[in-house]
Design an enzyme around this catalytic site. Structure first.
Site, PDB file in Angstrom:
ATOM      1  N   CYS A 173       8.329  -4.157  -0.896  1.00  0.00           N
ATOM      2  CA  CYS A 173       8.986  -4.512   0.365  1.00  0.00           C
ATOM      3  C   CYS A 173      10.409  -3.928   0.353  1.00  0.00           C
ATOM      4  O   CYS A 173      10.574  -2.717   0.251  1.00  0.00           O
ATOM      5  CB  CYS A 173       8.946  -6.032   0.527  1.00  0.00           C
ATOM      6  SG  CYS A 173       9.655  -6.711   2.025  1.00  0.00           S
ATOM      7  N   ASP A 236       0.744  -2.041   8.742  1.00  0.00           N
ATOM      8  CA  ASP A 236       2.112  -2.529   8.546  1.00  0.00           C
ATOM      9  C   ASP A 236       2.883  -2.392   9.858  1.00  0.00           C
ATOM     10  O   ASP A 236       3.129  -1.288  10.334  1.00  0.00           O
ATOM     11  CB  ASP A 236       2.792  -1.731   7.437  1.00  0.00           C
ATOM     12  CG  ASP A 236       4.091  -2.341   6.965  1.00  0.00           C
ATOM     13  OD1 ASP A 236       4.841  -2.884   7.796  1.00  0.00           O
ATOM     14  OD2 ASP A 236       4.365  -2.270   5.749  1.00  0.00           O
ATOM     15  N   HIS A 269       1.523  -5.124   5.738  1.00  0.00           N
ATOM     16  CA  HIS A 269       2.692  -5.175   4.877  1.00  0.00           C
ATOM     17  C   HIS A 269       2.504  -6.299   3.863  1.00  0.00           C
ATOM     18  O   HIS A 269       2.003  -7.363   4.181  1.00  0.00           O
ATOM     19  CB  HIS A 269       3.944  -5.441   5.721  1.00  0.00           C
ATOM     20  CG  HIS A 269       5.200  -5.368   4.933  1.00  0.00           C
ATOM     21  ND1 HIS A 269       5.779  -4.170   4.585  1.00  0.00           N
ATOM     22  CD2 HIS A 269       5.986  -6.335   4.404  1.00  0.00           C
ATOM     23  CE1 HIS A 269       6.866  -4.398   3.878  1.00  0.00           C
ATOM     24  NE2 HIS A 269       7.016  -5.707   3.747  1.00  0.00           N
TER      25      HIS A 269
END
Length: 300
Positions: A173, A236, A269
């Protein structure tokens, strides 16, 4: 339950907080010993890696700004020296998931070190307020973060159990973006693996937001000093495929044939984060296998 869909955390309209609570009393040692409160899924069954055959420790060492930087370390028992992998956290800091990543790497023969980039302000792991978490993360500017990486490299190079000539970095991330940045800055790093790190400012970013995020990976392709493996999710919402293609184009333009970006169909994500609702076991396992393969080739 909060389902994280963006690399820097949700926007205000994304936030739907869970009523599940984990008390701050769960803190043990320097780091929060449980999973990040703001992202823990009720149905999660996280991978838990034991410490058998490992040496684990909470340590501190000086950063360039004089701050005593905490870090979690996991390495095989014995004298080593073991190749080093810096583990860069998500926006939630060095909580149970990041500590487990370190132990997983240690089980594979690496000395894994996870610095706590955010604790100058506050540890985000016990918090459920995403607005506050974003403030904490936003305070960790590029030069501070690169200074913390430099301090980690310096500290590791002075440990008898660490092989300072064999160094990798991986991040998740927020930490995925740091991987690209660090691999463009530090020649000592031999291999990077970036898990869904933001590559370019979003289409809706204000000029101030775009400037605050610099240098963006898409602008660093010419500066990369080692190969980077980028692992991304097709779905994502914070890192669209247009950004992925822009990064691939930048790598081609730079003549960089050693770096690679893999996109997992149907993955969101945070697909590797086994404590989140976004976890996708097949993509996570394949990405981990690829990480081990490139680290094996470059660090051993």
């Amino acid at each position: 339950m909060t389902v994280l869909i963006r690399p820097e955390g949700q926007t205000a309209e994304d936030l739907k907080f869970s009523r599940r609570t984990l008390g701050v009393g769960a803190v043990g040692g320097l780091f929060f010993s449980q999973y990040a409160v703001a992202a823990l899924a009720q149905s999660a069954e996280p991978v838990v890696t034991d410490s058998q055959g490992l040496t684990t420790a909470d340590v501190t060492y000086p950063a360039p700004d004089g701050f005593a930087l905490p870090a979690y370390v996991a390495r095989p028992e014995g004298d080593g020296p073991y190749p080093v992998v810096i583990v860069v956290s998500e926006i939630f800091g060095v909580h149970a998931y990041i500590q487990d990543i370190c132990r997983r790497l240690a089980k594979q023969g690496y000395a894994a070190i996870a610095p706590a980039f955010f604790v100058r302000v506050e540890d985000p792991a016990p918090l459920s307020d995403m607005t506050r978490i974003r403030q904490i993360v936003g305070a960790a500017k590029y030069e501070q973060v690169m200074g913390d990486v430099s301090a980690t490299l310096d500290w590791a190079s002075g440990q008898l159990w660490a092989n300072g000539d064999k160094v990798g970095i991986t991040g998740y991330c927020w930490g995925g973006k740091v991987v690209w940045q660090a691999c463009a800055r530090f020649p000592v790093i031999d291999q990077g693996v970036a898990w869904y790190g933001q590559l370019a400012p979003s289409a809706t970013a204000t000029p101030e937001q775009a400037s605050a995020g610099t240098p963006w990976p898409v602008d660093l392709a010419d500066d990369l000093k080692c190969p980077v493996l980028g692992l991304y999710g097709e779905l994502d919402q914070g890192i669209p495929q247009t950004a992925v293609e822009a990064m691939r184009a930048a790598l081609r333009s730079a003549g960089n044939t050693t770096s690679e970006i893999v996109v997992y169909p149907g993955a969101q994500h945070g697909f590797h984060a086994d404590y989140r609702a976004s976890y996708k076991a097949d993509a996570a396992a394949d990405g981990w296998s690829k990480l081990l393969k490139v680290f094996e080739a470059k660090l051993k």
